[in-house]
Design a protein around this motif. Sequence first.
Motif, PDB file in Angstrom:
ATOM      1  N   TRP A  54       0.833  -1.203   0.000  1.00  0.00           N
ATOM      2  CA  TRP A  54       0.000   0.000   0.000  1.00  0.00           C
ATOM      3  C   TRP A  54       0.869   1.256   0.000  1.00  0.00           C
ATOM      4  O   TRP A  54       0.575   2.230  -0.695  1.00  0.00           O
ATOM      5  N   ARG A  55       1.937   1.228   0.802  1.00  0.00           N
ATOM      6  CA  ARG A  55       2.851   2.371   0.853  1.00  0.00           C
ATOM      7  C   ARG A  55       3.398   2.673  -0.536  1.00  0.00           C
ATOM      8  O   ARG A  55       3.403   3.839  -0.976  1.00  0.00           O
ATOM      9  N   ALA A  56       3.859   1.637  -1.227  1.00  0.00           N
ATOM     10  CA  ALA A  56       4.427   1.829  -2.558  1.00  0.00           C
ATOM     11  C   ALA A  56       3.400   2.419  -3.518  1.00  0.00           C
ATOM     12  O   ALA A  56       3.726   3.286  -4.350  1.00  0.00           O
ATOM     13  N   ALA A  57       2.157   1.962  -3.406  1.00  0.00           N
ATOM     14  CA  ALA A  57       1.106   2.459  -4.297  1.00  0.00           C
ATOM     15  C   ALA A  57       0.815   3.938  -4.034  1.00  0.00           C
ATOM     16  O   ALA A  57       0.642   4.727  -4.978  1.00  0.00           O
ATOM     17  N   VAL A  58       0.758   4.335  -2.764  1.00  0.00           N
ATOM     18  CA  VAL A  58       0.491   5.747  -2.434  1.00  0.00           C
ATOM     19  C   VAL A  58       1.661   6.608  -2.868  1.00  0.00           C
ATOM     20  O   VAL A  58       1.476   7.701  -3.434  1.00  0.00           O
ATOM     21  N   GLU A  59       2.881   6.143  -2.640  1.00  0.00           N
ATOM     22  CA  GLU A  59       4.048   6.926  -3.062  1.00  0.00           C
ATOM     23  C   GLU A  59       4.083   7.080  -4.581  1.00  0.00           C
ATOM     24  O   GLU A  59       4.439   8.148  -5.097  1.00  0.00           O
ATOM     25  N   ALA A  60       3.693   6.030  -5.299  1.00  0.00           N
ATOM     26  CA  ALA A  60       3.701   6.084  -6.764  1.00  0.00           C
ATOM     27  C   ALA A  60       2.657   7.036  -7.317  1.00  0.00           C
ATOM     28  O   ALA A  60       2.766   7.485  -8.468  1.00  0.00           O
ATOM     29  N   SER A  61       1.664   7.386  -6.502  1.00  0.00           N
ATOM     30  CA  SER A  61       0.616   8.310  -6.969  1.00  0.00           C
ATOM     31  C   SER A  61       1.143   9.730  -7.123  1.00  0.00           C
ATOM     32  O   SER A  61       0.512  10.563  -7.782  1.00  0.00           O
ATOM     33  N   GLY A  62       2.284  10.007  -6.496  1.00  0.00           N
ATOM     34  CA  GLY A  62       2.878  11.337  -6.623  1.00  0.00           C
ATOM     35  C   GLY A  62       2.434  12.283  -5.531  1.00  0.00           C
ATOM     36  O   GLY A  62       1.292  12.214  -5.054  1.00  0.00           O
ATOM     37  N   GLY A  94      -6.248   2.056   6.114  1.00  0.00           N
ATOM     38  CA  GLY A  94      -6.239   3.200   5.219  1.00  0.00           C
ATOM     39  C   GLY A  94      -4.947   3.984   5.256  1.00  0.00           C
ATOM     40  O   GLY A  94      -3.887   3.476   5.651  1.00  0.00           O
ATOM     41  N   PHE A  95      -5.061   5.236   4.858  1.00  0.00           N
ATOM     42  CA  PHE A  95      -3.930   6.163   4.785  1.00  0.00           C
ATOM     43  C   PHE A  95      -4.294   7.432   5.552  1.00  0.00           C
ATOM     44  O   PHE A  95      -5.410   7.945   5.444  1.00  0.00           O
ATOM     45  N   ILE A  96      -3.345   7.903   6.359  1.00  0.00           N
ATOM     46  CA  ILE A  96      -3.529   9.150   7.103  1.00  0.00           C
ATOM     47  C   ILE A  96      -2.424  10.099   6.677  1.00  0.00           C
ATOM     48  O   ILE A  96      -1.234   9.819   6.859  1.00  0.00           O
ATOM     49  N   ALA A  97      -2.822  11.223   6.079  1.00  0.00           N
ATOM     50  CA  ALA A  97      -1.847  12.172   5.556  1.00  0.00           C
ATOM     51  C   ALA A  97      -1.159  12.931   6.680  1.00  0.00           C
ATOM     52  O   ALA A  97      -1.754  13.173   7.733  1.00  0.00           O
ATOM     53  N   ALA A  98       0.089  13.271   6.453  1.00  0.00           N
ATOM     54  CA  ALA A  98       0.831  14.064   7.435  1.00  0.00           C
ATOM     55  C   ALA A  98       0.098  15.374   7.680  1.00  0.00           C
ATOM     56  O   ALA A  98      -0.384  16.011   6.734  1.00  0.00           O
ATOM     57  N   PRO A  99      -0.016  15.792   8.935  1.00  0.00           N
ATOM     58  CA  PRO A  99      -0.720  17.048   9.228  1.00  0.00           C
ATOM     59  C   PRO A  99       0.065  18.246   8.728  1.00  0.00           C
ATOM     60  O   PRO A  99       1.301  18.234   8.688  1.00  0.00           O
ATOM     61  N   GLU A 100      -0.668  19.275   8.343  1.00  0.00           N
ATOM     62  CA  GLU A 100      -0.025  20.514   7.937  1.00  0.00           C
ATOM     63  C   GLU A 100       0.598  21.199   9.153  1.00  0.00           C
ATOM     64  O   GLU A 100       0.230  20.949  10.292  1.00  0.00           O
ATOM     65  N   THR A 101       1.564  22.070   8.891  1.00  0.00           N
ATOM     66  CA  THR A 101       2.157  22.845   9.980  1.00  0.00           C
ATOM     67  C   THR A 101       1.085  23.666  10.680  1.00  0.00           C
ATOM     68  O   THR A 101       1.053  23.780  11.912  1.00  0.00           O
ATOM     69  N   ASP A 102       0.160  24.190   9.897  1.00  0.00           N
ATOM     70  CA  ASP A 102      -0.978  24.922  10.447  1.00  0.00           C
ATOM     71  C   ASP A 102      -2.056  23.900  10.786  1.00  0.00           C
ATOM     72  O   ASP A 102      -2.730  23.372   9.898  1.00  0.00           O
ATOM     73  N   THR A 103      -2.216  23.594  12.061  1.00  0.00           N
ATOM     74  CA  THR A 103      -3.146  22.541  12.461  1.00  0.00           C
ATOM     75  C   THR A 103      -4.612  22.949  12.329  1.00  0.00           C
ATOM     76  O   THR A 103      -5.493  22.181  12.685  1.00  0.00           O
ATOM     77  N   SER A 104      -4.879  24.154  11.861  1.00  0.00           N
ATOM     78  CA  SER A 104      -6.271  24.534  11.622  1.00  0.00           C
ATOM     79  C   SER A 104      -6.774  23.952  10.303  1.00  0.00           C
ATOM     80  O   SER A 104      -7.969  23.970  10.024  1.00  0.00           O
ATOM     81  N   GLN A 105      -5.850  23.439   9.488  1.00  0.00           N
ATOM     82  CA  GLN A 105      -6.234  22.853   8.213  1.00  0.00           C
ATOM     83  C   GLN A 105      -6.956  21.524   8.444  1.00  0.00           C
ATOM     84  O   GLN A 105      -6.746  20.840   9.440  1.00  0.00           O
ATOM     85  N   VAL A 111       4.923   6.665   4.890  1.00  0.00           N
ATOM     86  CA  VAL A 111       4.817   6.925   3.455  1.00  0.00           C
ATOM     87  C   VAL A 111       5.570   8.214   3.163  1.00  0.00           C
ATOM     88  O   VAL A 111       5.339   9.234   3.822  1.00  0.00           O
ATOM     89  N   GLY A 112       6.463   8.188   2.205  1.00  0.00           N
ATOM     90  CA  GLY A 112       7.215   9.397   1.880  1.00  0.00           C
ATOM     91  C   GLY A 112       8.297   9.105   0.871  1.00  0.00           C
ATOM     92  O   GLY A 112       8.737   7.968   0.715  1.00  0.00           O
ATOM     93  N   THR A 113       8.716  10.148   0.173  1.00  0.00           N
ATOM     94  CA  THR A 113       9.795  10.027  -0.798  1.00  0.00           C
ATOM     95  C   THR A 113      10.763  11.183  -0.611  1.00  0.00           C
ATOM     96  O   THR A 113      10.374  12.272  -0.195  1.00  0.00           O
ATOM     97  N   GLY A 114      12.024  10.915  -0.887  1.00  0.00           N
ATOM     98  CA  GLY A 114      13.026  11.961  -0.807  1.00  0.00           C
ATOM     99  C   GLY A 114      13.181  12.563   0.573  1.00  0.00           C
ATOM    100  O   GLY A 114      13.481  13.755   0.707  1.00  0.00           O
ATOM    101  N   GLY A 115      12.946  11.761   1.592  1.00  0.00           N
ATOM    102  CA  GLY A 115      13.095  12.260   2.957  1.00  0.00           C
ATOM    103  C   GLY A 115      11.870  12.959   3.503  1.00  0.00           C
ATOM    104  O   GLY A 115      11.844  13.310   4.688  1.00  0.00           O
ATOM    105  N   SER A 116      10.854  13.156   2.681  1.00  0.00           N
ATOM    106  CA  SER A 116       9.633  13.815   3.154  1.00  0.00           C
ATOM    107  C   SER A 116       8.689  12.800   3.763  1.00  0.00           C
ATOM    108  O   SER A 116       8.724  11.618   3.423  1.00  0.00           O
ATOM    109  N   MET A 117       7.837  13.256   4.670  1.00  0.00           N
ATOM    110  CA  MET A 117       6.849  12.389   5.323  1.00  0.00           C
ATOM    111  C   MET A 117       5.471  12.775   4.813  1.00  0.00           C
ATOM    112  O   MET A 117       4.951  13.846   5.138  1.00  0.00           O
ATOM    113  N   ARG A 118       4.870  11.903   4.014  1.00  0.00           N
ATOM    114  CA  ARG A 118       3.543  12.181   3.477  1.00  0.00           C
ATOM    115  C   ARG A 118       2.435  11.657   4.369  1.00  0.00           C
ATOM    116  O   ARG A 118       1.284  12.062   4.235  1.00  0.00           O
TER     117      ARG A 118
END
Length: 254
Positions: free
Chosen positions: A41-49, A80-91, A169-176
């Motif tokens: 699943w991780r690979a599939a989400v990362e491949a989505s871009g 499922g998948f839980i996206a990394a929270p934005e820096t602004d937690t009001s999002q 889940v992440g690419t290039g050192g980023s956490m998605r």
Amino acid sequence: MSNESMAMRIKDNGPDAGRGRECAAAIGALFSGVFTMLDGWRAAVEASGAGATTARIDSLVYSLVEPELTAADPLVIGAGFIAAPETDTSQALHFAWWLGPLSDNPLLGTTTKPSRLDLASREYAEYLRDFRAFEWYQVPQATRTGHITGPYVDHLCTCDYILTLTVPVGTGGSMRGVVGADILVRRLEPEVLPLLRATKTAIALVSSSGRVILSVSPTLRVGSTVSDAGAASRGWDAVRCPGTELKLLLGEDI
């Protein structure tokens, strides 16, 4: 090999230590299978871009988790998948998370197909506004490896003891974000308890922190804690389940 066959094999094994190691290996294989699924699943989400829309991610994730949630006697109750929270937690939070069919659930009643977790309808879900300190997110983020959280009582969905397995889940050192799966502890009973009993010396399956997941002893309840010092004082040995942080406690004196 079926669970029943594995239990018979363990029972027929020679020394107690050998039975314990084989039991630990079987439990490790069970959880490794879930992590292999999550890696896919991780690979599939990362491949989505990284620029994929939430709608596209939601459709992709549902296509991945739906077969697991609707399988006959599924091991997984939520995924499922839980996206990394934005820096602004009001999002708004992005939880692409579904629950499998439920029976007499205190929150959702009885359902016959996967239902999506709707945070907006849960007044008590505000604590999730910033989940970066939660174990199921923090550990995979820090280690960049899979992690098992629990057992703990899931007040958000199942109102029962669960284990949560998550993979970053992440690419290039980023956490998605993380992909994950919830397993009801009581669903593990038919898988794990026969293996424990077959060893004749296994007392409990515990987390890395010593929290009891399953036990053959009525005095060790799910969620209670056995410290390393406490186990040692009773003459119990700890055997790690390969591929996981879980441990099997072995001893003669329950």
